[in-house]
Design a protein around this motif. Sequence first.
Motif, PDB file in Angstrom:
ATOM      1  N   VAL A  12       0.865  -1.173   0.000  1.00  0.00           N
ATOM      2  CA  VAL A  12       0.000   0.000   0.000  1.00  0.00           C
ATOM      3  C   VAL A  12       0.907   1.229   0.000  1.00  0.00           C
ATOM      4  O   VAL A  12       1.958   1.238   0.641  1.00  0.00           O
ATOM      5  N   THR A  13       0.493   2.266  -0.753  1.00  0.00           N
ATOM      6  CA  THR A  13       1.324   3.458  -0.918  1.00  0.00           C
ATOM      7  C   THR A  13       0.587   4.696  -0.430  1.00  0.00           C
ATOM      8  O   THR A  13      -0.601   4.888  -0.724  1.00  0.00           O
ATOM      9  N   ASP A  14       1.293   5.528   0.316  1.00  0.00           N
ATOM     10  CA  ASP A  14       0.785   6.827   0.750  1.00  0.00           C
ATOM     11  C   ASP A  14       1.978   7.727   1.033  1.00  0.00           C
ATOM     12  O   ASP A  14       3.050   7.246   1.433  1.00  0.00           O
ATOM     13  N   GLN A  15       1.802   9.024   0.812  1.00  0.00           N
ATOM     14  CA  GLN A  15       2.876   9.991   1.064  1.00  0.00           C
ATOM     15  C   GLN A  15       4.149   9.645   0.287  1.00  0.00           C
ATOM     16  O   GLN A  15       5.263   9.955   0.727  1.00  0.00           O
ATOM     17  N   GLY A  16       3.984   8.997  -0.872  1.00  0.00           N
ATOM     18  CA  GLY A  16       5.137   8.611  -1.671  1.00  0.00           C
ATOM     19  C   GLY A  16       5.942   7.453  -1.092  1.00  0.00           C
ATOM     20  O   GLY A  16       7.042   7.175  -1.555  1.00  0.00           O
ATOM     21  N   ILE A  17       5.393   6.784  -0.065  1.00  0.00           N
ATOM     22  CA  ILE A  17       6.090   5.670   0.588  1.00  0.00           C
ATOM     23  C   ILE A  17       5.236   4.415   0.451  1.00  0.00           C
ATOM     24  O   ILE A  17       4.035   4.438   0.746  1.00  0.00           O
ATOM     25  N   THR A  18       5.839   3.342  -0.010  1.00  0.00           N
ATOM     26  CA  THR A  18       5.139   2.068  -0.159  1.00  0.00           C
ATOM     27  C   THR A  18       5.508   1.139   0.986  1.00  0.00           C
ATOM     28  O   THR A  18       6.702   0.898   1.239  1.00  0.00           O
ATOM     29  N   MET A  19       4.506   0.632   1.685  1.00  0.00           N
ATOM     30  CA  MET A  19       4.720  -0.399   2.705  1.00  0.00           C
ATOM     31  C   MET A  19       4.440  -1.755   2.066  1.00  0.00           C
ATOM     32  O   MET A  19       3.371  -1.966   1.491  1.00  0.00           O
ATOM     33  N   LEU A  20       5.384  -2.665   2.170  1.00  0.00           N
ATOM     34  CA  LEU A  20       5.279  -3.986   1.554  1.00  0.00           C
ATOM     35  C   LEU A  20       5.370  -5.063   2.619  1.00  0.00           C
ATOM     36  O   LEU A  20       6.308  -5.090   3.408  1.00  0.00           O
ATOM     37  N   VAL A  21       4.390  -5.932   2.655  1.00  0.00           N
ATOM     38  CA  VAL A  21       4.463  -7.163   3.447  1.00  0.00           C
ATOM     39  C   VAL A  21       4.715  -8.279   2.445  1.00  0.00           C
ATOM     40  O   VAL A  21       3.807  -8.683   1.714  1.00  0.00           O
ATOM     41  N   ASP A  22       5.954  -8.741   2.353  1.00  0.00           N
ATOM     42  CA  ASP A  22       6.290  -9.691   1.290  1.00  0.00           C
ATOM     43  C   ASP A  22       6.287 -11.138   1.746  1.00  0.00           C
ATOM     44  O   ASP A  22       6.105 -12.043   0.933  1.00  0.00           O
ATOM     45  N   GLU A  23       6.457 -11.387   3.056  1.00  0.00           N
ATOM     46  CA  GLU A  23       6.555 -12.784   3.478  1.00  0.00           C
ATOM     47  C   GLU A  23       6.196 -12.904   4.960  1.00  0.00           C
ATOM     48  O   GLU A  23       6.471 -12.003   5.756  1.00  0.00           O
ATOM     49  N   ILE A  24       5.559 -14.022   5.294  1.00  0.00           N
ATOM     50  CA  ILE A  24       5.185 -14.328   6.672  1.00  0.00           C
ATOM     51  C   ILE A  24       5.638 -15.741   6.983  1.00  0.00           C
ATOM     52  O   ILE A  24       5.515 -16.644   6.148  1.00  0.00           O
ATOM     53  N   LEU A  25       6.178 -15.939   8.175  1.00  0.00           N
ATOM     54  CA  LEU A  25       6.559 -17.274   8.646  1.00  0.00           C
ATOM     55  C   LEU A  25       5.713 -17.571   9.876  1.00  0.00           C
ATOM     56  O   LEU A  25       5.726 -16.802  10.835  1.00  0.00           O
ATOM     57  N   VAL A  26       4.971 -18.678   9.845  1.00  0.00           N
ATOM     58  CA  VAL A  26       3.993 -18.894  10.901  1.00  0.00           C
ATOM     59  C   VAL A  26       3.919 -20.367  11.271  1.00  0.00           C
ATOM     60  O   VAL A  26       4.103 -21.251  10.429  1.00  0.00           O
ATOM     61  N   ASP A  27       3.726 -20.607  12.560  1.00  0.00           N
ATOM     62  CA  ASP A  27       3.367 -21.941  13.034  1.00  0.00           C
ATOM     63  C   ASP A  27       2.377 -21.749  14.181  1.00  0.00           C
ATOM     64  O   ASP A  27       2.013 -20.619  14.508  1.00  0.00           O
ATOM     65  N   PRO A  28       1.889 -22.811  14.813  1.00  0.00           N
ATOM     66  CA  PRO A  28       0.845 -22.631  15.825  1.00  0.00           C
ATOM     67  C   PRO A  28       1.274 -21.880  17.077  1.00  0.00           C
ATOM     68  O   PRO A  28       0.431 -21.572  17.920  1.00  0.00           O
ATOM     69  N   VAL A  29       2.563 -21.571  17.229  1.00  0.00           N
ATOM     70  CA  VAL A  29       3.052 -20.888  18.422  1.00  0.00           C
ATOM     71  C   VAL A  29       3.432 -19.441  18.150  1.00  0.00           C
ATOM     72  O   VAL A  29       3.202 -18.553  18.960  1.00  0.00           O
ATOM     73  N   LYS A  30       3.998 -19.183  16.975  1.00  0.00           N
ATOM     74  CA  LYS A  30       4.613 -17.884  16.731  1.00  0.00           C
ATOM     75  C   LYS A  30       4.476 -17.506  15.265  1.00  0.00           C
ATOM     76  O   LYS A  30       4.442 -18.366  14.390  1.00  0.00           O
ATOM     77  N   MET A  31       4.416 -16.200  15.003  1.00  0.00           N
ATOM     78  CA  MET A  31       4.352 -15.690  13.639  1.00  0.00           C
ATOM     79  C   MET A  31       5.381 -14.575  13.469  1.00  0.00           C
ATOM     80  O   MET A  31       5.478 -13.676  14.300  1.00  0.00           O
ATOM     81  N   TYR A  32       6.165 -14.658  12.393  1.00  0.00           N
ATOM     82  CA  TYR A  32       7.100 -13.592  12.032  1.00  0.00           C
ATOM     83  C   TYR A  32       6.573 -12.882  10.789  1.00  0.00           C
ATOM     84  O   TYR A  32       6.194 -13.524   9.808  1.00  0.00           O
ATOM     85  N   VAL A  33       6.584 -11.550  10.816  1.00  0.00           N
ATOM     86  CA  VAL A  33       6.072 -10.755   9.710  1.00  0.00           C
ATOM     87  C   VAL A  33       7.180  -9.834   9.214  1.00  0.00           C
ATOM     88  O   VAL A  33       7.772  -9.084   9.996  1.00  0.00           O
ATOM     89  N   SER A  34       7.446  -9.899   7.915  1.00  0.00           N
ATOM     90  CA  SER A  34       8.449  -9.022   7.299  1.00  0.00           C
ATOM     91  C   SER A  34       7.745  -7.819   6.691  1.00  0.00           C
ATOM     92  O   SER A  34       6.895  -7.960   5.811  1.00  0.00           O
ATOM     93  N   ILE A  35       8.088  -6.620   7.178  1.00  0.00           N
ATOM     94  CA  ILE A  35       7.492  -5.373   6.679  1.00  0.00           C
ATOM     95  C   ILE A  35       8.622  -4.480   6.184  1.00  0.00           C
ATOM     96  O   ILE A  35       9.575  -4.212   6.922  1.00  0.00           O
TER      97      ILE A  35
END
Length: 528
Positions: free
Chosen positions: A149-172
């Motif tokens: 999503v882009t606003d103010q000329g800056i794009t935020m990208l969520v490109d990959e998520i690593l998840v299991d039933p205990v923990k989730m890692y999010v790359s932003i």
Amino acid sequence: MKCADCVRLINQVDRELSYEEGRELQDHIAGCEHCQSMLLQEVDEVDADLSKPWPIVSASDHFTEKVMGEILQVEEQQQGPMRRKKWTGSRLWQRAGLTAAILLLALTVGVVSSPTLAHYVTSIFSESFIAEMQRGGDLGFSQKVNQKVTDQGITMLVDEILVDPVKMYVSIRFFTEQNQELEASIEFENKDNRIFLSDQNGKYIGTQVQHSYGFETLYLPENIPNDLILNLKVNRVDLQDEASKEEEEKVKQTYGSWHLKVPVSLEKSKSATQTIPLKKTYTSPQGFILVADRLVLTPMESKLILSSKMNEQELARMESRVQAGVKVYNSLYRDKVTAQELWDFFGENATVMWEIVDEKGKVVMDTNGADGEFYGPIEPNKKLTYRTVYIEKAEPSDLLLTFTPADLNKQPLTFTNEGNTFVLKSFRIAPEPNPDPGTSGYVGIVKAEFTYHPDTYEYRGVDAIGLGVVKMELEDPSMEKDRPQARTITIRDFPKGRENQPVTITASQLVKRYENVDWSFDMVSPAR
């Protein structure tokens, strides 16, 4: 680009595509479900063919001689222009080359969730130095998102998520309009930004969130649904301003609206999670009840579900300690506390240090904490033994050392508390090496000897009433615990002349460690 052109370019594995062709192919596959399906089918077929048994072959009599001759020929040709040789092998090898050639394209179209592709695709989490991230990425449990999503000329990208039933890692990540990556961060502990999970109906799911190692980490509760929505509501981004010379001005706060809803599936990781029921209970000699409920082995990590609480006798003792702590604190400080506030702070749970060893007695994993995690892989069908190393519990302290510093040079003073002995032997004032502005510029130094009860680990929250921070340093850490230990008590911001007035030192916490805990049991790791 048409689908026919896409197929033609993909099958041209005997030559390198130009940059323009590669970009067109990448863009087409990203938006064409038909070609994505074709790509997956090709990879599945290659995987099936490569998994078949290979025939046993033997080299001919002149094999070595022939190979060495070709090597010499190549070395001679390296002096001239390099030529690309067209591969004329079987269709199997052409398709294997095809798979390798288009993996980079596959990364952009969200097909990494395919179990087949997991064998070939490397996740960004595989590059991490964190063990559970590496393992989850290597095993193919990352989910390609590629939402932006882009606003103010800056794009935020969520490109990959690593998840299991205990923990989730999010790359932003954040990019400029020119697609240059920005050095930016998000503070999720303020009113502007939120990151949370919900089910598909929008019902909020409570999680703990922590920023670590460049990723947002969400700790998931038990019995969480398979299908989730990751909600990102970012209204402020902190950009690094390297041009600024002032350290406090290097962060530029940029306001906008970067909101995303990202679908997340736990189905694959849940299917790869194994649980060993334990259902073991033990009461220690000190009155702590330990319950080992189960061992959960997820794709990324393993977790021992272990809880602790105090029995009735230990609860009664704790209540008396709380009352004594309230009495001491409220006699010395203007800000009063209640017994309930102290009880809420110290709680009923203890910290348990445990370890799991294999059949040879080698420690394969250990942790500290009532709900511990470890990250070592577990070999299947192995006898493992759990054993408790110690139990540790902090409780309110009623330590009260009142003395006149100058009098210690005439005669030492001895105090006792909870079976511990404190001998204050001498006092002096010394300049502070790096004094803070507005302080006296001096420290008061007390030389002392402590003899701790075997169950006492340390005192925490040490304070000299009305003076500066207090440190109690052990001079020789190698000394045995049951012998007197030489200690240096340093009181910061100690003004000259104050040594002739009474000083009171207190501690808010007494930490006890019980090492005579004899609880162990065997278990067998599950088959893979």
